[in-house]
Design a protein around this motif. Structure first.
Motif, short mmCIF file in Angstrom:
data_model
loop_
_atom_site.label_atom_id
_atom_site.label_comp_id
_atom_site.label_asym_id
_atom_site.label_seq_id
_atom_site.Cartn_x
_atom_site.Cartn_y
_atom_site.Cartn_z
N GLU A 1 -16.34 3.55 1.46
CA GLU A 1 -16.48 3.42 2.91
C GLU A 1 -15.77 4.60 3.58
O GLU A 1 -14.79 5.13 3.07
CB GLU A 1 -15.84 2.10 3.36
CG GLU A 1 -16.02 1.80 4.83
CD GLU A 1 -16.10 0.32 5.16
OE1 GLU A 1 -16.04 -0.51 4.23
OE2 GLU A 1 -16.25 -0.01 6.34
N ASP A 2 -16.32 5.01 4.73
CA ASP A 2 -15.73 6.10 5.53
C ASP A 2 -15.66 7.42 4.76
O ASP A 2 -14.85 8.30 5.11
CB ASP A 2 -14.31 5.72 6.02
CG ASP A 2 -14.36 4.66 7.12
OD1 ASP A 2 -15.40 4.58 7.79
OD2 ASP A 2 -13.38 3.94 7.30
N ASP A 3 -16.47 7.59 3.72
CA ASP A 3 -16.46 8.85 2.98
C ASP A 3 -17.11 9.93 3.85
O ASP A 3 -18.19 9.72 4.41
CB ASP A 3 -17.25 8.67 1.69
CG ASP A 3 -17.06 9.86 0.76
OD1 ASP A 3 -16.39 9.67 -0.27
OD2 ASP A 3 -17.59 10.95 1.06
N PRO A 4 -16.46 11.12 3.95
CA PRO A 4 -17.00 12.16 4.85
C PRO A 4 -18.37 12.68 4.44
O PRO A 4 -19.06 13.29 5.25
CB PRO A 4 -15.94 13.26 4.79
CG PRO A 4 -15.13 12.98 3.58
CD PRO A 4 -15.19 11.52 3.34
N ARG A 5 -18.75 12.44 3.16
CA ARG A 5 -20.08 12.92 2.75
C ARG A 5 -21.20 12.09 3.36
O ARG A 5 -22.36 12.50 3.41
CB ARG A 5 -20.19 12.85 1.22
CG ARG A 5 -19.36 13.88 0.51
CD ARG A 5 -19.31 13.61 -0.96
NE ARG A 5 -18.54 12.40 -1.26
CZ ARG A 5 -18.40 11.87 -2.48
NH1 ARG A 5 -19.01 12.42 -3.52
NH2 ARG A 5 -17.68 10.80 -2.67
N ASN A 6 -20.88 10.85 3.78
CA ASN A 6 -21.91 9.97 4.32
C ASN A 6 -22.27 10.39 5.75
O ASN A 6 -21.41 10.39 6.64
CB ASN A 6 -21.38 8.53 4.32
CG ASN A 6 -22.47 7.53 4.62
OD1 ASN A 6 -23.43 7.83 5.32
ND2 ASN A 6 -22.33 6.32 4.08
N PRO A 7 -23.52 10.76 6.00
CA PRO A 7 -23.91 11.24 7.34
C PRO A 7 -23.74 10.19 8.43
O PRO A 7 -23.65 10.50 9.61
CB PRO A 7 -25.39 11.58 7.18
CG PRO A 7 -25.66 11.61 5.72
CD PRO A 7 -24.66 10.72 5.07
N GLY B 1 -26.35 19.79 -2.17
CA GLY B 1 -24.90 19.82 -2.33
C GLY B 1 -24.15 18.80 -1.50
O GLY B 1 -22.92 18.76 -1.53
N LEU B 2 -24.86 17.95 -0.74
CA LEU B 2 -24.18 17.01 0.15
C LEU B 2 -23.35 15.99 -0.64
O LEU B 2 -22.17 15.77 -0.37
CB LEU B 2 -25.21 16.29 1.03
CG LEU B 2 -24.64 15.22 1.97
CD1 LEU B 2 -23.56 15.78 2.87
CD2 LEU B 2 -25.74 14.60 2.82
N LEU B 3 -24.00 15.40 -1.66
CA LEU B 3 -23.28 14.37 -2.43
C LEU B 3 -22.12 14.95 -3.23
O LEU B 3 -21.16 14.26 -3.53
CB LEU B 3 -24.25 13.66 -3.37
CG LEU B 3 -24.74 12.28 -2.90
CD1 LEU B 3 -25.73 11.69 -3.86
CD2 LEU B 3 -23.57 11.33 -2.65
N GLU B 4 -22.22 16.24 -3.55
CA GLU B 4 -21.14 16.87 -4.31
C GLU B 4 -20.01 17.32 -3.38
O GLU B 4 -18.99 17.85 -3.85
CB GLU B 4 -21.66 18.09 -5.09
CG GLU B 4 -22.66 17.76 -6.19
CD GLU B 4 -24.04 17.42 -5.64
OE1 GLU B 4 -24.46 18.05 -4.65
OE2 GLU B 4 -24.67 16.49 -6.18
N GLY B 5 -20.18 17.15 -2.10
CA GLY B 5 -19.13 17.52 -1.16
C GLY B 5 -19.13 18.99 -0.84
O GLY B 5 -18.18 19.53 -0.27
N LYS B 6 -20.24 19.68 -1.18
CA LYS B 6 -20.27 21.13 -0.93
C LYS B 6 -20.94 21.47 0.40
O LYS B 6 -20.90 22.61 0.84
CB LYS B 6 -21.01 21.84 -2.06
CG LYS B 6 -20.23 21.80 -3.38
CD LYS B 6 -20.99 22.52 -4.46
CE LYS B 6 -20.46 22.16 -5.84
NZ LYS B 6 -21.50 22.21 -6.86
#
Lengths: 699, 699
Positions: free
Chosen positions: A207-213, A559-564
């Motif tokens: 939850e609240d992970d910055p990768r999640n749009p 690269g979104l899921l990888e945090g890039k």
């Protein structure tokens, strides 16, 4: 004497605004973070303000349109009050939310750098600005109109007749509440459900992970729904109950009114004292709220729950003492004070029951029923929700009977005012929840570490309970406010229709033996259920659009899921905003349309019946939805505290479903019931003078 | 003339019983199977009869106790009627269920040996005995008491006053309905949920598998819940509406009564004609039902759904024509007939709406929402349930208004009678469902092969729709019957209290401006929600005991899962029976206790308000629960027809959860709402002469 006293409420209101500004300055003096922290906070702040601006544009159009119609059909003083109400309510929501989205990041930074005590103070101050502004704006608005229309007679007409015009203020507030609360409710749950279903379930990120749009939109939703939305909901009840009580005082029988004073007074003086009392009480309530807020600050060394309790109960106790003095000074009987006391006590009971059902044994029972799977979690939650209706409604029935025994028809009204008088602090504690919740989100997104997150989690968990209590309280308050408006509606129909047909002693009744009243009851009931259905579908539809967009971003942004890569959070906010704006039209039309349709189509008897039918169904459904949802939410949290297998277990998965089902119930459909009944009641009250008891074609 | 005509209804009732016996003989003439088939069928039959016998023992104790109190406080004629009602209702349920548990196996055997047409006829005949017995027992009972008390004056007193005594009949029926419907509802869902959760989910064996120890109990449950329970529910509404209409006719204003006749008649003759009309209509309805049942037999070559429709609509059409003639012959105005027509039409509308929500687009939407998991299935089902309330309640509001415009206060009552007049065939179609369902279960358990199972599945699927329509219809009927009883309650309080205080023109009102009436509304609302909660918890508790027992048997009986050993089905039946008997006490006390508590504690005004508050909430919750449950059930069936992945897919798993959640809603809590409102209404009506408008301590 009263003529001079009447200047006080608006002045108190202005002082309250000053106090709110003072608190705001304290908050802003704290560290707002920098770099990533500041940028995330700024993103939430700007997105929330953008959505509000969008709501305000539409509110403006509606308000001008309706205001012109009101000026034409009802009169310019009502239209003036209407505009004032819309402006005061919008402003209270804006100011409160502006501050909340500044306080959230400061709370997170304080938790990171200075520890729990300062974080608690900041989160609570963030909520306090909302609370104080609601109380102060109400006093400025109603107090000002009271002075203008009733004391100074600017609007012309007799004193007590011109009281009617103040109704416009609550009507203006109702339009804003429709948009803020229902629109905000759809926004927040579309974002929440969408972000959770794709992020947690499909992509497997926390939850609240910055990768999640969708995370920014989710945090924005907390503000527009739970801060601004809740504020406008309470503001509407707060103003509605005061104004309706003023009208009851203006229209109640002289015998009853005379029974409520201790000195020998002229009729006009008696009515004036009774009309002024609501404003006197809320002025006192504002002072007590400020003192309560200071007490929480002093008590912030204690554990958060105790600190908040010291503040609320202290403010309530002080208020009851000061109210007794005020009642005496106005020459009113202790019986009036007893009604106020009953209302305040009832509010506490309703809040405590909510606390039990969303935090006590029922929650653990739901958690345990996860052993036999999802189905039993849902069944148990529904059973808990249904049961949670019983004591609050019994309490309302008790308030009705007891307050009447003490202070006749004036009793219910002034009891409702008693429930809401210390709104400054109850609302503050309510709005504290989303600020703490947001602080946690910011801490997570900007990776402040486990220690900070533990602090914000602790504050958040208290916030969940206070938010649940606040919801129960808001429902009780909305119900009593609506009840008062319904009584005022009956009085106004009786008086204006009596004048129209030339019978001074004409008596308007809503006899259940009359088929027109009875069918009205049924119409009211179906309105509540229909409102529940369309708001749930609105969330479903908007969440679906959100889900599609988040999936698309995970698919299309490399690269979104990888945090890039950065997600396109703004697009998600826009989708939630569009979804909400589009879908609040139907519930808004229902709330505004039904009183007009039934009132002009069938007459005042059917409309009165409809209001009562809607009242019982709205209150019961709102309690059912809020408490079932709250219980599911906390059952999930209970499992997460390592019960029944903890996080990741089948029990956890089962309660996550329960939580998701409860989300639209507790944060969209349930709260929309408060708005529905209050909007219908105030609109009915405003059009009351235009109605005939039974439409011609039905006679 | 009427004195002679009044002999007809009980005679018609006896003829109806003869017709039912004739149909029973036809069923019994068919092959009842042998070996395993016969033994399974016998097990179901005996278990069902044993449970009924157990219910009857407790009913007898309650009935004697209450009967003595009634004789003492109200009078012996009411007590006599009370015993008659309890006996007639018990007997109707017993006869109907006895036949149903004989027809189920004969349907299975016919499907196996002779194909669909004969199986359809037999299943339908099985239901017809229930339908005809309900209608006939009502006519024998009410018709007999009408003759005794009103025409022959056996009970002494004036003609129209002695009408009150007939109320006892509906009161007796209400006690039986409480046990049959609520007890049966808990039994059936405890067995169903228990057998499904352990058998299908944990052990992975198919539905109705003979290895599952709970399967016999599940099949028994269909009979005690859906045949006997539903029969007693409808019987109560059927009798309640007739009796309340008789009392309205006896107590309504002379002016209104005179407006409903076409000839010049004495007051007594007018009242007599109006009092006799309900019995005349139900007598005609019984004849039309018999003809309708014959029509279904003739049409059984068509597809089942069409055959059943020909029967019901044919009977309804015929009834409307004959009713017109009867109204004319009794010297009554066409306006009365119009009210009957409105009622009958309303019943059709409510049934059709139910059909749409539990079989149309909403069901497919729920099915499709399984793509995003369980949570969206549940959310959508709740939204559908809430929405499904709207049109039926609008219809009831329309019936109230329109029937009043045509026939004043007599209108609502006679409209309710119109809804229920052809109960013989509507109930037959309702009870057809569980017979077909049981036939399928027997076919599966005795391994009759896929071909037979396909036929019984086809019959069952039609039965699901008719059962859903029947549920909607039962709710509408219960609501209108309760409404009629509430109106009669008001009239009786007015008349007896007027006599008591010596004011002939005393007017009893239930004014919503009166806080006592208003708090009554709230008390009624909370009663409905509390009833929902305790019945859901009752199923949960009883199902849990069942789950433990089935698990124990799978664990302790060696070779059971391999099909080498027999399960102890009797033990499961006993557990479901114990669980149901124990847990129906609280809902029964609620239904019986609330009218006594509120009536004697607060007075008739609060009680009247309570009845109206309970009415709207009971009807709305019953519709919500029945239709959400029905929609979930059919969404699962839709997935099983190879949509969204079909059986075994995640979509299927999601809808199975929905179905399980819906089970207690649609078959226990929902139906218990009908009973609650009717029990409370009839008890209030009976104690009405003992009440004061407002209790002394409240004045």
């Amino acid at each position: 004497m009263l003529e001079n006293l009447a200047i006080l409420p608006p002045l108190m209101g202005i002082a309250g605004l000053a106090a709110a500004y003072f608190v705001y300055r304290i908050i802003m003096a704290h560290d707002g973070g920098e770099g990533r922290v500041a940028s995330i906070a700024d993103q939430i702040h700007r997105a929330a303000m953008t959505f509000m601006a969008r709501e305000l544009r539409v509110i403006t159009i509606f308000t001008v349109l309706i205001g012109v119609l009101v000026a034409y059909f009802i009169g310019w003083p009502t239209a003036v009050a209407f505009f004032a109400g819309a402006i005061c309510s919008s402003a209270a929501g804006l100011i409160g939310m502006y501050t909340a989205t500044k306080a959230n990041v400061r709370t997170a930074v304080a938790a990171h750098k200075h520890g729990r005590d300062r974080a608690l103070s900041l989160a609570f101050f963030g909520g306090s600005v909302m609370g104080l502004t609601v109380a102060a704006m109400g006093l400025v608005g109603i107090g000002g109109l009271f002075l203008l229309f009733i004391v100074w007679g600017v609007a012309g007409g007799e004193g007590d007749k011109s009281a009617y015009a103040i109704e416009g203020f609550a009507m203006g507030a109702s339009i804003v509440a429709l948009f803020y609360r229902v629109g905000g409710g759809i926004f927040t749950k579309a974002a929440d459900v969408g972000a959770d279903l794709v992020g947690k379930v499909e992509a497997g990120i926390p939850e609240d992970d910055p990768r999640n749009p969708g995370v920014i939109a989710d945090n924005v939703g907390d503000n527009v729904g739970d801060v601004a939305g809740m504020g406008s909901d309470i503001f509407e009840s707060y103003c509605g109950s005061q104004i309706a009580t003023i009208i009851i005082a203006a229209t109640m029988s002289l015998t009853a009114a005379t029974g409520l004073v201790t000195r020998d007074m002229e009729e006009e003086a008696i009515r004036m004292a009774l009309m002024f009392l609501p404003l006197a009480l809320t002025s006192i309530g504002l002072v007590c709220s400020v003192l309560g807020i200071m007490a929480v600050r002093w008590a912030s060394k204690l554990d958060p729950a105790t600190a908040l309790r010291v503040g609320t109960l202290g403010a309530a106790g002080l208020f009851m003492i000061a109210a007794f003095v005020a009642v005496q000074m106005l020459g009113l009987s202790w019986r009036v004070w007893a009604a106020v006391f009953i209302g305040a006590l009832g509010g506490v009971i309703i809040g405590s029951v909510t606390e039990y059902y969303t935090g006590g044994k029922p929650v653990r029972d739901i958690g345990k029923s996860s052993r036999t799977g999802v189905a039993t979690v849902i069944i148990n939650g529904i059973a808990v929700g249904l049961e949670s209706v019983v004591v609050p409604i019994l309490t309302i029935a008790g308030i009705i009977l007891a307050s009447y025994m003490f202070a006749f028809e004036y009793g219910v009204g002034i009891a409702a005012v008693g429930v809401l008088a210390t709104v400054g602090i109850t609302m503050a504690i309510d709005a504290y929840g989303p600020v703490a919740d947001n602080a946690g989100g910011i801490a997570e997104m900007s990776a402040m570490g486990k220690e900070t997150r533990d602090i914000t989690d602790g504050l958040d968990s208290v916030g969940n309970t206070t938010a649940a209590i606040g919801k129960g309280f808001a429902i009780g308050a909305a119900g009593l406010a609506a009840l008062t408006m319904i009584k005022a509606f009956m009085n106004v129909v009786q008086e204006t229709h009596g004048v129209r047909i030339g019978e001074a002693d004409y008596i308007f009744t809503l006899d259940l033996g009359n088929p027109i009243v009875l069918s009205g009851i049924f119409l009211g009931g179906l309105t509540a259920f229909l409102n529940g259905s369309i708001t749930m579908k609105a969330v479903g539809g908007a969440a679906f659009e959100m889900i599609e967009e988040i999936r698309r971003q995970f698919r299309d942004i490399p690269g979104l899921l990888e945090g890039k890569a950065e997600p396109d959070a703004e697009r998600c906010v826009e989708i939630a905003a569009n979804g909400a704006m589009k879908r609040l039209i139907f519930p808004a039309m229902l709330a505004v349309g039904m009183p007009l349709l039934v009132g002009f189509g069938l007459g005042a008897q059917a409309l009165g019946g409809m209001l009562v039918g809607a009242l019982i169904c709205c209150v019961a459904l709102a309690l059912f939805m809020a408490n079932a949802g709250g219980a599911w939410d906390n059952a999930k949290k209970w499992i997460e505290e390592d019960n029944e297998g903890g996080k990741g277990s089948p029990a956890h998965a089962a309660t996550v479903v329960g939580d998701t089902v409860g989300d639209p119930l507790k944060d969209t459909s349930g709260p929309s019931m408060n708005i529905l009944i209050n909007v219908m009641a105030i609109w009915s009250l405003v059009i009351a003078p235009l109605l005939v008891p039974v439409a011609g074609w039905l006679q």
